[in-house]
Write an enzyme that holds these catalytic residues in place. Structure first.
Site, PDB file in Angstrom:
ATOM      1  N   VAL A  32      16.608   2.373  -8.314  1.00  0.00           N
ATOM      2  CA  VAL A  32      17.143   2.138  -6.967  1.00  0.00           C
ATOM      3  C   VAL A  32      16.589   0.854  -6.350  1.00  0.00           C
ATOM      4  CG1 VAL A  32      17.527   4.574  -6.547  1.00  0.00           C
ATOM      5  CG2 VAL A  32      15.347   3.563  -5.896  1.00  0.00           C
ATOM      6  N   GLU A  33      17.299   0.385  -5.322  1.00  0.00           N
ATOM      7  CA  GLU A  33      16.981  -0.843  -4.588  1.00  0.00           C
ATOM      8  C   GLU A  33      16.801  -2.033  -5.522  1.00  0.00           C
ATOM      9  OE1 GLU A  33      14.416  -0.887  -1.265  1.00  0.00           O
ATOM     10  OE2 GLU A  33      14.838   1.173  -0.687  1.00  0.00           O
ATOM     11  N   GLY A  34      17.693  -2.166  -6.482  1.00  0.00           N
ATOM     12  CA  GLY A  34      17.634  -3.249  -7.451  1.00  0.00           C
ATOM     13  C   GLY A  34      17.005  -2.782  -8.739  1.00  0.00           C
TER      14      GLY A  34
END
Length: 823
Positions: free
Chosen positions: A501-503
């Site tokens: 998540v988040e990249g």
């Protein structure tokens, strides 16, 4: 002889000027003085001096007279640079400009100011924040049973949900004027960390609304009317928010989202209003199944020009009630090893008023910048907190287990193979906590750390992965059997959540850290690009000229520093402290200078091609990252007063980072496309060979041994975790109680084992053996009671859960009342 001396003076002088970073004027004056000195000492005669002057003076004039230099030297370079400079999209520009540079800027530029670092204020929790952590967070942790959440209920209990809402766990970032708690970034991180040592499912539930979510976007960009309407309800838990960004076609590349909004007129509450018609399909949205309001990102188009001349307006963010007509929400995904709420959101021909755009009409098309800035804050707090929680939990539980669990009549923590893995767990746990505190403090200092947040996200989740893998190896069967006793299994299964998540981590390492860091942290590259893009060519040329020659001087200086430090072992680098850590500051200065030099050479030789050489840029990203991580460790140790009992952890962590830096450089040089340039860079950076090795075995053993000891560094590293230290019936508490009894019980327990061996007791029953030892006078009754109590605790600490067969029978065969019975 005089000629040889003159050459030596020339080389030494040039080296000194390069090392000092002398300006062009100083270089010019020095050359003039040198020529005069040669004349005065007779090394050069009148003719020789005249020849030298004829050569020198035109070059001096050309380089120092800006107008002349600009036309004859800079203009052709400028023209070529403008031609080869790739176009920059608006989303790329916004991503580059979003956030701030911080400590990583100094580290990238090759001359870190250590005193500035050590004087940087690190956040201290307020009394109010400590009270919340010691009371509400503590209470929440006691309510949580991760095994029941994941394996049985697939959700937090209703009581837990109610407590989270009532006590303001969703309002940590919301200002007090709206009913929120308005905690510091460090406090948010600490709350999530403590919860995550108990339950990642609960931690994610609390984390997301306080990270990238409608609350943060509203606070930074919302209109006053939007803040007044939404924030009080979010603070009280009356609204549960989610933010819909990612989808099947747009994960890490959020700019590729196919979700659209078209500006049009439509009906809302019986009136025709200007608004947006939305069509979207989102996936992986945390809290979506239970959300009451949805933050939504989409690409906005204005084909009729109702907002202005721009047809392709750009990425925009809006806040929409979940029950709004046309929104399909409520289904769930099933994240690996976790039970937090996550699911899809879809919408077809959903009409919303224009004033539902976060920030109103003024913020249409500015959603990408909003998201990038908020993502950098989330990366700096949320995922580092999860990684640190895994570090704390694996440290504390593995240390206890390794002291309690015996093989061949020895604690397994005394075996060298186990100690190797324990050293990684201990060193990583120390580094994780140090990095968490420093990175979270950036936000409290008004910094939005774009590059540092990417470093923290990638490396702290990767350290989580390694620590949990090592802990599973050490625990063996104790770690792989699910049940109320297993404190590792669900965290282990949840590793991909933090990694993804988040990249996604591959993207973060290969593209973001160095790709963004090289442009944002370099003192000349981005300004040179801006000068080249200046529509006023003459103005751009003037700016580019100053930057170009400043850049050349910078490159020469960093190369000289790197080579000098390489030859001298960084002997002349400055350290802000004395004692055993002083040398580490010097070595980090050396590697910082090397990074500045190598980055300049690589960008100069490869240009824009470096961006596509992802493996090369990833290795330079590793160098920058470990410079930051080692810096965080030294800062953490310094702020604590440089306690001696933590020194082994500091040494292990920094030496491991230096090794990783040298390894990354070595692989970079070996794979550089131009082999000659690659060898040249290697010679400058490592003129005497690679100087760093992995931490010594003795150092790792010291870290491992301290992990099995009560108090001291163990308590500092694992502070703000939930361990239920007095509760022998708790999942982690039973480990704590057994370990606390160990110092008193172990000598007697060893005496008991020796006595049984000497007495040759025929029975294998523990109680019969114990009674035989008492009867023989080897143990007193009191000692027998102590051994009996310890053996019970020890066995409870190492045993795994076993279920009645009906509990794990196929669902169709299970009796409802048996589903939660555990043997």
């Amino acid at each position: 002889m005089s000629a040889l001396l003159a050459i030596l003076v020339l080389v030494a002088g040039a080296w000194a000027l390069a090392f000092a970073g002398a300006s062009l004027k100083v270089w010019t004056a020095a050359v003039a003085v040198y020529i005069g000195g040669l004349l005065a000492t007779g090394v050069l005669g009148a003719v020789g001096t005249l020849v030298a002057a004829v050569i020198f003076i035109p070059f001096a004039v050309l380089l120092n007279v800006t107008a002349l230099r600009s036309v004859l030297i800079t203009k052709p370079i400028f023209a070529t640079f403008r031609k080869v400079l790739p176009p920059m999209t608006s989303t790329e520009r916004e991503a580059l400009e979003a956030g701030d540079t911080w400590i990583e800027g100094d580290l990238f530029q090759g001359a870190p100011d250590w005193n500035k670092l050590l004087n940087t204020k690190v956040t201290e929790l307020s009394n109010e924040e400590r009270a919340f952590i010691d009371n509400q967070v503590e209470t929440l942790c006691r309510m949580i049973d991760e095994d029941k959440i994941v394996r049985e209920e697939h959700d937090l209990s209703p009581e837990t949900w109610e407590y989270i809402k009532k006590e303001g766990f969703f309002s940590l970032i919301i200002p007090k004027q709206y009913g929120g708690r308005q905690f510091s970034s460090l406090a948010q991180s600490t709350v999530v960390t403590k919860i995550a040592t108990r339950s990642i499912s609960a931690a994610v539930t609390v984390m997301v609304p306080n990270s990238l979510g409608p609350g943060e976007l509203l606070m930074h960009y919302g209109t006053q009317e939007q803040k007044d309407y939404w924030l009080p309800g979010l603070a009280k838990g009356e609204h549960i928010p989610c933010f819909a960004l990612t989808g099947p076609e747009a994960g890490s590349d959020a700019g590729a989202m196919p979700d659209t909004g078209v500006v049009c007129k439509g009906e809302y509450e019986g009136k025709e209003v200007l608004g947006i018609r939305l069509n979207f399909s989102k996936r992986y949205i945390t809290l979506a199944p239970v959300a009451t309001c949805v933050g939504l990102a989409f690409k906005l188009y204005d084909p009729e020009g109702l907002l202005g001349d721009q047809k392709d307006v750009g990425i925009t963010c809006a806040l929409v009630p979940a029950e709004h007509p046309g929104i399909d929400i409520g289904k769930r995904h099933y994240p690996m090893g976790l039970a937090f709420m996550n699911g899809p959101i879809q919408g077809k021909d959903v009409f919303i008023p224009l004033d539902w755009v976060i920030g109103g009409k003024e913020m249409v098309g500015k959603g990408w910048r909003m998201l990038v800035e908020c993502l950098s804050v989330g990366r700096a707090i949320s995922l580092p907190a999860l990684g640190t929680a895994a570090g704390k939990m694996t440290y504390r539980m593995t240390g206890a287990y390794s002291a309690i669990r015996r093989q061949f009549k020895l604690p397994i923590g005394k075996f060298e193979g186990v100690q190797e893995a324990m050293a990684r767990i201990g060193g990583y746990a120390y580094r994780l906590e140090a990095s968490r505190v420093l990175t979270a403090s950036a936000g409290d200092n008004g910094i939005k750390p774009s590059v540092v947040s990417a470093i923290a996200k990638y490396h702290m989740t990767e350290m989580m992965r390694v620590a949990l893998n090592d802990a599973m190896d050490i625990h063996g069967g104790r770690g792989i059997i699910y049940g109320p006793r297993n404190y590792l299994g669900y965290a282990y299964q949840a590793i991909p959540v933090g990694i993804t998540v988040e990249g996604a981590n591959i993207l973060t390492r290969n593209l973001m850290i160095f790709g963004q860091g090289a442009i944002r942290c370099h003192p000349f590259v981005f300004p040179e690009m801006e000068a080249a893009r200046n529509p006023n060519e003459q103005e751009g040329l003037e700016d580019f000229d100053k930057l170009l020659f400043g850049h050349i001087g910078y490159s020469v200086n960093r190369g000289a520093r790197a080579f000098t430090f390489g030859l001298t072992g960084a002997l002349f680098a400055k350290a802000p402290v004395s004692g055993p850590t002083a040398g580490y500051y010097r070595q980090l200065t050396r590697m910082s200078s090397a990074l500045a030099f190598v980055s300049d050479v690589a960008m100069g030789v490869l240009g824009g091609e470096l961006k596509r050489k992802e493996r090369l840029s990833a290795r330079l990203a590793d160098v920058l990252s470990h410079l930051y991580l080692a810096t965080a460790v030294l800062k953490f140790h310094y702020d604590a007063g440089q306690p001696e009992n933590e020194l082994a952890y500091v040494q292990w962590s920094v030496e491991n980072s230096l090794y990783e830096i040298s390894k990354a450089f070595d692989e970079f040089f070996a794979n550089f496309p131009n082999r000659v340039i690659g060898r040249l860079m290697r010679t400058v950076v490592f003129p005497l060979g690679r100087p760093y090795r992995q931490p010594a075995d003795k150092l790792g053993a010291k870290v491992a041994n301290q992990m099995m000891e009560l108090g001291g560094v163990r308590d500092r590293v694992t502070q703000y975790g939930f361990w239920a230290e007095q509760d022998e019936n708790d999942i982690t508490g039973r480990m704590e109680v057994a370990l606390r009894l160990l110092p008193e019980a172990e000598p007697v327990f060893n005496k008991f084992q020796k006595a049984v061996t000497k007495l040759d007791v025929p029975s294998f029953d523990f109680e019969e053996r114990l009674q035989a030892a008492v009867a023989a006078g080897a143990l007193s009754d009191g000692e027998a009671d102590l051994v009996r109590r310890y053996e019970k605790l020890r066995y409870e600490a190492i045993i795994t859960d076993a279920f009645d067969k009906e509990v794990l029978a196929p669902k169709s065969q299970r009796e409802p009342e048996l589903a939660s019975e555990v043997a």
